[in-house]
Design a protein around this motif. Sequence first.
Motif, PDB file in Angstrom:
ATOM      1  N   LYS A   1       0.628   6.919  14.756  1.00 28.00           N
ATOM      2  CA  LYS A   1      -0.310   5.889  14.711  1.00 28.00           C
ATOM      3  C   LYS A   1      -1.565   6.410  14.716  1.00 28.00           C
ATOM      4  O   LYS A   1      -1.860   7.537  15.094  1.00 28.00           O
TER       5      LYS A   1
ATOM      6  N   THR B   1      -8.059  -2.271  10.664  1.00 28.37           N
ATOM      7  CA  THR B   1      -7.569  -2.128  12.187  1.00 28.37           C
ATOM      8  C   THR B   1      -7.205  -0.816  12.659  1.00 28.37           C
ATOM      9  O   THR B   1      -7.291  -0.579  13.960  1.00 28.37           O
TER      10      THR B   1
ATOM     11  N   VAL C   1       0.806  -1.309  -0.051  1.00 27.75           N
ATOM     12  CA  VAL C   1       0.043  -0.009  -0.010  1.00 27.75           C
ATOM     13  C   VAL C   1       0.955   1.284  -0.006  1.00 27.75           C
ATOM     14  O   VAL C   1       0.628   2.405  -0.569  1.00 27.75           O
TER      15      VAL C   1
HETATM   16  N1  COA Z   1       9.142  -0.317  13.057  1.00 28.69           N
HETATM   17  C1  COA Z   1       9.682  -1.094  14.160  1.00 28.69           C
HETATM   18  N2  COA Z   1       8.456  -1.705  14.820  1.00 28.69           N
HETATM   19  C2  COA Z   1       7.260  -1.544  14.472  1.00 28.69           C
HETATM   20  C3  COA Z   1       6.822  -0.975  13.280  1.00 28.69           C
HETATM   21  C4  COA Z   1       7.775  -0.279  12.393  1.00 28.69           C
HETATM   22  N3  COA Z   1       7.680   0.234  11.305  1.00 28.69           N
HETATM   23  N4  COA Z   1       5.572  -1.095  13.232  1.00 28.69           N
HETATM   24  C5  COA Z   1       5.014  -1.820  13.935  1.00 28.69           C
HETATM   25  N5  COA Z   1       6.229  -2.006  15.047  1.00 28.69           N
HETATM   26  C6  COA Z   1       5.872  -2.862  16.134  1.00 28.69           C
HETATM   27  C7  COA Z   1       5.040  -1.961  17.106  1.00 28.69           C
HETATM   28  O1  COA Z   1       5.899  -1.079  17.728  1.00 28.69           O
HETATM   29  C8  COA Z   1       4.597  -3.275  17.955  1.00 28.69           C
HETATM   30  O2  COA Z   1       5.734  -3.473  18.974  1.00 28.69           O
HETATM   31  P1  COA Z   1       5.498  -3.888  20.407  1.00 28.69           P
HETATM   32  O3  COA Z   1       5.202  -5.445  20.469  1.00 28.69           O
HETATM   33  O4  COA Z   1       6.764  -3.430  21.233  1.00 28.69           O
HETATM   34  O5  COA Z   1       4.381  -3.028  20.833  1.00 28.69           O
HETATM   35  C9  COA Z   1       4.657  -4.499  17.041  1.00 28.69           C
HETATM   36  O6  COA Z   1       5.396  -3.992  15.932  1.00 28.69           O
HETATM   37  C10 COA Z   1       3.128  -4.849  16.670  1.00 28.69           C
HETATM   38  O7  COA Z   1       2.721  -3.696  16.014  1.00 28.69           O
HETATM   39  P2  COA Z   1       1.264  -3.468  15.532  1.00 28.69           P
HETATM   40  O8  COA Z   1       0.667  -5.004  14.940  1.00 28.69           O
HETATM   41  O9  COA Z   1       1.191  -2.468  14.183  1.00 28.69           O
HETATM   42  O10 COA Z   1       0.440  -3.210  16.699  1.00 28.69           O
HETATM   43  P3  COA Z   1       0.258  -1.842  17.786  1.00 28.69           P
HETATM   44  O11 COA Z   1      -0.213  -2.255  18.804  1.00 28.69           O
HETATM   45  O12 COA Z   1       1.602  -1.087  17.610  1.00 28.69           O
HETATM   46  O13 COA Z   1      -0.721  -1.100  16.838  1.00 28.69           O
HETATM   47  C11 COA Z   1      -2.686  -0.671  15.399  1.00 28.69           C
HETATM   48  C12 COA Z   1      -2.090  -1.482  16.620  1.00 28.69           C
HETATM   49  C13 COA Z   1      -3.886  -1.255  14.917  1.00 28.69           C
HETATM   50  C14 COA Z   1      -2.762   0.947  15.829  1.00 28.69           C
HETATM   51  C15 COA Z   1      -1.732  -0.469  14.277  1.00 28.69           C
HETATM   52  O14 COA Z   1      -1.214  -1.745  14.044  1.00 28.69           O
HETATM   53  C16 COA Z   1      -1.934   0.123  12.995  1.00 28.69           C
HETATM   54  O15 COA Z   1      -1.882   1.311  12.741  1.00 28.69           O
HETATM   55  N6  COA Z   1      -2.349  -0.605  11.915  1.00 28.69           N
HETATM   56  C17 COA Z   1      -2.515  -0.185  10.502  1.00 28.69           C
HETATM   57  C18 COA Z   1      -1.860  -1.365   9.757  1.00 28.69           C
HETATM   58  C19 COA Z   1      -1.546  -0.818   8.214  1.00 28.69           C
HETATM   59  O16 COA Z   1      -1.524   0.382   8.131  1.00 28.69           O
HETATM   60  N7  COA Z   1      -1.332  -1.843   7.398  1.00 28.69           N
HETATM   61  C20 COA Z   1      -0.981  -1.622   6.131  1.00 28.69           C
HETATM   62  C21 COA Z   1      -1.750  -2.489   5.107  1.00 28.69           C
HETATM   63  S1  COA Z   1      -2.847  -1.075   4.424  1.00 28.69           S
END
Ligand code: COA
Length: 635
Positions: free
Chosen positions: A308, A335, A286
Amino acid sequence: MSYSDIYAAWQGDPEGFWMEQASAIDWIKPPTKALFDEKAPLYEWFADGECNTCWNAVDRHVEAGRGDQVAIIHDSPVTHSKHEITYAELQSRVASLAGALRAKGVEKGDRVVIYMPMIPEALEAMLACARLGAVHSVVFGGFAANELAVRIDDAKPKAIIAASCGIEPGRVVHYKPLLDGALAVAKHQPEFCVIFQREQEVAHLEEGRDVAWHSFQYGVEPADCVPVKGSDPLYILYTSGTTGQPKGVIRPNGGHMVALSWTMKNIYDVEAGDVYWAASDVGWVVGHSYICYAPLLTGCTTIVFEGKPVGTPDAGTFWRVIEEHGVKILFTAPTALRAIKRDDPKGEHVGKYDLSSLKALFLAGERADPDTIEWSQKLLNVPVIDHWWQTETGYAIAANPLGIEEMPVKLGSPSVPMPGYEVHILDEGGHEVPNGTLGAIAIKLPLPPGTLPGLWNAEERFKKSYLTHFPGYYETGDAGMKDEDGYLYIMARTDDVINVAGHRLSTGGMEEVLAAHPDVAECAVIGVADKLKGQMPMGFLCLNKGTDRDPDEIVKEVVKMVRDKIGPVAAFKLACVVDRLPKTRSGKILRGTMVKIADGEEFKAPATIDDPAILDEIKGALSQIGYPAAKAEAS
Ligand code: COA
Ligand code: AMP
């Protein structure tokens, strides 16, 4: 013209349709025809045309008088900063970076790995590669060093471009040390690394290998755009397959530009000058298609958002960005909206902002649940459009084409196939199933321009993964159905891929990590339903005979191993120890039944099960970690 007229026009003359769309881009040498099918079932589009993607995304807009228009807005609540880059500035920055890369030997066809957070320099690095005809491969920052190493070994880059760090809420992501860690285990070594030093963390540069982003550009001659063939690769993007070895999806230059330009006008209804925001990450498809290439190819202003949906600083951030920058189209994953809804169920933040610029919200990356769609629609009062696609296709297979006509929305459906895609629902034997019946979703070959022509260095895997099961079709890996109006419903994956917070992950890859634990004899990872993230991975471990260690300790160790090996993005936090795994008599693990038990759904023991008593053991182990009963209460 209506959607059905346009779809019929494509069906009647697919090549004529795409040749007409090809006029939306500047060709150095126009293609003589659209489809090259000599090597069917491998296809190429616009193969004898010559073009340059960077020219089309940047230079031509400057030439057309858009030099002063903002091309990129960086909005970064995590660093409390915002800044804008015009098309003219982007042109000179990209030409300079490309010139410096060329001066160090990067040429057409060379690979360059990019490992950067959500900063405009990530887009500049992509465009600089495109300018030279070099093939970029962006790696998402949430992956661990080992995943980066796997991609480096497969792509064999001449150079790596990275940032010193990224910022996640509450912690700094040490990109440079992660890169050093990856290079310590990778077999392939790049000739040099370019490091963009961020003020939040300045990284150590390795003498003789690493150069600094700014200083290595000093005194170099800016590079002009290098002509490439329409079928030459623009980038490789690795995505999860059924094993730990990711698939390198190839994206060709010509068809990609043609198809993305078509989608901007016809699906998203935007044109030059509009502000377009895909709240994703450049590490995902995306981000490639709709943060970088499509908005720039169209002459839009694109937003690079480093934050976020919640917590940076609150659940009103998305609405602030829309008001402040006059966003016309927002594209995000369901999400993200579920996260906002959880923090601000009544949508009180929305009332604080003027959202009159917003014309539609597009969702993709995972199934959009009806609740989330209805909540957003009510709150934002604009069409909320689910559309379905994959890394492999690079743009929507099915959508509601707002720029053609707004078709009735059916909740739970990403609407109808786009021109280029003839979608069929097939049974195991490859026969079309009746409307309303679940089956494997397959697309009649050839796939349209811009979709993957193959996998990097893996032609056999490409054929085996996508083309063999249903000859004459591309197998999407998704299961679903069609209704009597031709609307599609995407229900589940047919393989070991799960979707966690819109991130595509391989349970097979996680199993490989768990199996490497010295006390683990056998294991399985499944995706269980999660209210926020859609799915979450859950591991089942059978320990070696005679292991007398505390199972909780082993669970903690494997959780850490997945984080260290695959990365935090795997979100692997749930695991339990069981005596045995449920299997068929032929030894196949019954993952589907395990998912049903964990999700608290009705299930029947499959007739082929080896020993039905194991299902009760699984139930018992799950209830010890709160599944499904405690989970149902929590949600
Ligand atoms: N660099 C490093 N670490 C990252 C990262 C990045 N770019 N993106 C996510 N992580 C880490 C997070 O910090 C989190 O770490 P933690 O276990 O220490 O908390 C872990 O990966 C899991 O991340 P995530 O699954 O994204 O969960 P979250 O609790 O941080 O956030 C949401 C939840 C729903 C707010 C978030 O997932 C989100 O905004 N999702 C949208 C996804 C998206 O845009 N997808 C693209 C396809 S269209
Ligand atoms: P990715 O390659 O990361 O974009 O993930 C692609 C997969 O995500 C698809 O094969 C689907 O399983 C899922 N997916 C993406 N968009 C949708 C959608 N709108 N509805 C249902 N599933 C989707």
